[in-house]
Design a protein around this motif. Structure first.
Motif, PDB file in Angstrom:
ATOM      1  N   GLN A 101       0.794  -1.235   0.076  1.00 20.25           N
ATOM      2  CA  GLN A 101       0.031  -0.183  -0.018  1.00 20.25           C
ATOM      3  C   GLN A 101       1.022   1.319   0.160  1.00 20.25           C
ATOM      4  N   LEU A 102       2.101   1.367   0.666  1.00 17.16           N
ATOM      5  CA  LEU A 102       2.804   2.376   0.846  1.00 17.16           C
ATOM      6  C   LEU A 102       3.408   2.686  -0.560  1.00 17.16           C
ATOM      7  N   SER A 103       3.622   1.694  -1.060  1.00 20.31           N
ATOM      8  CA  SER A 103       4.592   1.843  -2.376  1.00 20.31           C
ATOM      9  C   SER A 103       3.464   2.556  -3.477  1.00 20.31           C
ATOM     10  N   ASP A 104       2.046   2.196  -3.566  1.00 19.89           N
ATOM     11  CA  ASP A 104       1.162   2.804  -4.189  1.00 19.89           C
ATOM     12  C   ASP A 104       1.055   4.186  -3.824  1.00 19.89           C
ATOM     13  N   ASP A 105       1.145   4.753  -2.524  1.00 16.99           N
ATOM     14  CA  ASP A 105       1.063   6.041  -1.962  1.00 16.99           C
ATOM     15  C   ASP A 105       2.135   7.019  -2.964  1.00 16.99           C
ATOM     16  N   LEU A 106       3.151   6.089  -2.896  1.00 19.58           N
ATOM     17  CA  LEU A 106       4.514   6.842  -3.536  1.00 19.58           C
ATOM     18  C   LEU A 106       4.309   7.005  -5.266  1.00 19.58           C
ATOM     19  N   LEU A 107       3.594   5.750  -5.738  1.00 17.68           N
ATOM     20  CA  LEU A 107       3.549   5.862  -7.106  1.00 17.68           C
ATOM     21  C   LEU A 107       2.385   6.708  -7.664  1.00 17.68           C
ATOM     22  N   ASP A 108       1.354   7.171  -6.662  1.00 13.93           N
ATOM     23  CA  ASP A 108       0.469   8.177  -7.061  1.00 13.93           C
ATOM     24  C   ASP A 108       0.975   9.517  -7.167  1.00 13.93           C
ATOM     25  N   ILE A 109       2.092   9.686  -6.474  1.00 14.30           N
ATOM     26  CA  ILE A 109       2.893  10.928  -6.667  1.00 14.30           C
ATOM     27  C   ILE A 109       3.948  10.857  -7.935  1.00 14.30           C
ATOM     28  N   ASP A 110       4.649   9.972  -7.883  1.00 11.23           N
ATOM     29  CA  ASP A 110       5.856   9.692  -8.797  1.00 11.23           C
ATOM     30  C   ASP A 110       5.684   8.727  -9.837  1.00 11.23           C
ATOM     31  N   SER A 111       4.415   8.693 -10.573  1.00  5.49           N
ATOM     32  CA  SER A 111       4.183   7.521 -11.502  1.00  5.49           C
ATOM     33  C   SER A 111       4.209   7.909 -12.858  1.00  5.49           C
ATOM     34  N   ASP A 112       4.585   8.730 -13.284  1.00  7.08           N
ATOM     35  CA  ASP A 112       4.680   9.413 -14.625  1.00  7.08           C
ATOM     36  C   ASP A 112       5.285   8.163 -15.836  1.00  7.08           C
ATOM     37  N   SER A 113       6.117   7.455 -15.232  1.00  4.59           N
ATOM     38  CA  SER A 113       6.890   6.259 -16.009  1.00  4.59           C
ATOM     39  C   SER A 113       6.161   5.009 -15.854  1.00  4.59           C
ATOM     40  N   SER A 114       5.201   4.999 -14.990  1.00  5.78           N
ATOM     41  CA  SER A 114       4.531   3.766 -14.856  1.00  5.78           C
ATOM     42  C   SER A 114       3.264   3.408 -15.575  1.00  5.78           C
ATOM     43  N   GLY A 115       2.780   4.609 -16.368  1.00  7.49           N
ATOM     44  CA  GLY A 115       1.642   4.443 -17.025  1.00  7.49           C
ATOM     45  C   GLY A 115       0.222   4.674 -16.130  1.00  7.49           C
ATOM     46  N   LYS A 116       0.454   4.769 -14.982  1.00  9.45           N
ATOM     47  CA  LYS A 116      -0.744   5.386 -14.014  1.00  9.45           C
ATOM     48  C   LYS A 116      -0.614   6.880 -14.069  1.00  9.45           C
ATOM     49  N   ARG A 117      -1.969   7.463 -14.050  1.00 16.62           N
ATOM     50  CA  ARG A 117      -2.135   8.673 -13.893  1.00 16.62           C
ATOM     51  C   ARG A 117      -1.893   9.137 -12.570  1.00 16.62           C
ATOM     52  N   PRO A 118      -0.910  10.109 -12.349  1.00 20.25           N
ATOM     53  CA  PRO A 118      -0.766  10.480 -10.892  1.00 20.25           C
ATOM     54  C   PRO A 118      -1.634  11.448 -10.391  1.00 20.25           C
ATOM     55  N   GLY A 119      -1.490  11.672  -8.929  1.00 20.92           N
ATOM     56  CA  GLY A 119      -2.276  12.747  -8.273  1.00 20.92           C
ATOM     57  C   GLY A 119      -3.734  12.313  -8.095  1.00 20.92           C
ATOM     58  N   THR A 179      -1.914  10.486   2.280  1.00 29.23           N
ATOM     59  CA  THR A 179      -1.086   9.233   2.284  1.00 29.23           C
ATOM     60  C   THR A 179       0.000   9.368   2.990  1.00 29.23           C
ATOM     61  N   LEU A 180       0.923   8.320   2.901  1.00 32.35           N
ATOM     62  CA  LEU A 180       2.284   8.494   3.334  1.00 32.35           C
ATOM     63  C   LEU A 180       3.129   9.656   3.573  1.00 32.35           C
ATOM     64  N   PRO A 181       3.292  10.103   2.176  1.00 30.80           N
ATOM     65  CA  PRO A 181       4.031  11.452   2.153  1.00 30.80           C
ATOM     66  C   PRO A 181       3.523  12.699   2.666  1.00 30.80           C
ATOM     67  N   VAL A 182       2.074  12.879   2.533  1.00 27.65           N
ATOM     68  CA  VAL A 182       1.582  13.875   2.881  1.00 27.65           C
ATOM     69  C   VAL A 182       1.416  13.944   4.542  1.00 27.65           C
ATOM     70  N   LEU A 183       1.109  12.723   5.016  1.00 37.66           N
ATOM     71  CA  LEU A 183       1.362  12.662   6.790  1.00 37.66           C
ATOM     72  C   LEU A 183       2.668  12.916   7.166  1.00 37.66           C
ATOM     73  N   MET A 184       3.533  12.464   6.464  1.00 37.51           N
ATOM     74  CA  MET A 184       4.841  12.847   7.067  1.00 37.51           C
ATOM     75  C   MET A 184       5.223  14.208   6.796  1.00 37.51           C
ATOM     76  N   LEU A 185       4.642  14.766   6.035  1.00 39.56           N
ATOM     77  CA  LEU A 185       4.700  16.247   5.776  1.00 39.56           C
ATOM     78  C   LEU A 185       4.186  16.996   6.982  1.00 39.56           C
ATOM     79  N   ARG A 186       2.938  16.302   7.318  1.00 32.70           N
ATOM     80  CA  ARG A 186       2.128  17.091   8.412  1.00 32.70           C
ATOM     81  C   ARG A 186       2.949  17.229   9.751  1.00 32.70           C
ATOM     82  N   ARG A 187       3.331  15.943  10.039  1.00 30.88           N
ATOM     83  CA  ARG A 187       4.408  15.812  11.306  1.00 30.88           C
ATOM     84  C   ARG A 187       5.477  16.760  11.463  1.00 30.88           C
TER      85      ARG A 187
END
Length: 328
Positions: A215-233, A242-250
């Motif tokens: 799941q956490l790798s999916d969180d990262l792919l949603d932000i940094d997935s231009d090369s994976s064929g998935k629509r990011p964001g 998700t993980l990066p945003v929650l870490m930001l808020r900490r």
């Protein structure tokens, strides 16, 4: 995820695993069939849309730790895990008001919420009747896993409560909604081949960590997935933290105010989505999040130390690496 390459591990082993997965796919279709064409169509809707078949793969890999596992029992155990997972997706889509699942219209959007809920119930019933053929210990584990799935969904729906740490709450939801079923899949495979209690516990612990990595790798792919064929964001558009945003808020005091604003609400403006993605990709939090995924992958593989050496153990290690490396 069934594109996992095990050829480097053992070509004959990979061939055997793929053959088992083909048999499981056929049994999935048969088990999801109903007495009417309409219910069969609705029940097979998401199965026919594809999916990674990650849980059946785990069952198969773990079942090969020892020789002599009954092929029929392997297939039924895998079907129980996959149908439990797919049934939960029907319910999730109703709760999330999802329009698309696996690239096709969700059941609730193609038919309606009532049909989607009832079809999910039908698949849970099919999983239950199948697990009953394996024995009471399998029935107990599936029931306990289902209870965790439901509790995880409730916790996600309620959200973090006052006094809760939002990141710890999120990780707890992941553990119950994702980790529990992946852990049960690994344990089921070990049970089928007669593994010792020590090995079964190790497989479950491995599965819990791999579920988090998944799941956490999916969180990262949603932000940094231009090369994976998935629509990011997608998560940014929906305002899901998700993980990066929650870490930001900490560490909000050290974060750019603009980035905090963009990640605090659903984004309907595509220019804002692009801006948020660019800011996140350039932020050190992404490296910190990748390090957390790698740490948990290492924990998962460490649990495998008590397993017997061989292609099955090597396959479980390779699967963990593939899941973790998706986000690198």
């Amino acid at each position: 995820m069934t594109d996992l390459s095990l050829d480097a591990v053992d070509h004959a082993f990979e061939t055997a695993v793929r053959g088992r997965l083909d048999a499981i796919e056929a049994l999935l279709q048969d088990t999801a069939a109903a007495q009417t064409a309409f219910v069969t169509d609705a029940a097979q809707h998401l199965l026919n849309a594809g999916g990674k078949r990650f849980r059946p793969l785990l069952v198969v890999l773990a079942s090969q730790l020892h020789e002599g596992a009954d092929a029929s029992a392997i297939d039924r155990a895998a079907v129980v895990m996959e149908l439990t997972h797919v049934a939960s997706l029907y319910h999730d889509d109703v709760m999330d008001e999802a329009q698309v699942r696996r690239g096709v219209p969700s059941a609730n959007s193609r038919w309606d919420n009532t049909v989607a809920i009832m079809v999910g119930d039908f698949l849970f019933a099919r999983a239950s009747s199948t697990v009953a053929t394996l024995g009471t210990e399998y029935v107990y584990l599936q029931a306990e896993t289902f209870a965790r799935l439901v509790q995880g969904q409730i916790a996600e729906t309620r959200g973090a409560q006052p006094g809760d740490d939002p990141l710890e709450h999120y990780l707890g939801v992941i553990a119950d909604k994702t980790g529990s079923l992946i852990a049960a899949s690994a344990r089921f495979g070990g049970m089928v081949c007669g593994s010792s209690p020590e090995v079964l516990d190790a497989l479950a612990a491995y599965g819990e960590e791999v579920g988090a990595v998944f799941q956490l790798s999916d969180d990262l792919l949603d932000i940094d997935s231009d090369s994976s064929g998935k629509r990011p964001g997608t998560d940014l558009r929906e305002g899901v933290a998700t993980l990066p945003v929650l870490m930001l808020r900490r560490n909000a005091e050290a974060c750019d105010a603009r980035l905090l604003d963009l990640t605090s609400r659903p984004l309907t403006d595509e220019d804002e989505v692009a801006e948020a993605l660019a800011l996140l990709r350039a932020h050190p939090v992404m490296d910190a999040a990748r390090a957390e995924v790698a740490r948990r992958a290492d924990l998962a593989k460490a649990h495998l130390a008590v397993l017997p050496q061989g292609p099955a153990r090597a396959g479980l290690e390779a699967l963990c690496d593939q899941v973790a490396n998706r986000s690198r």
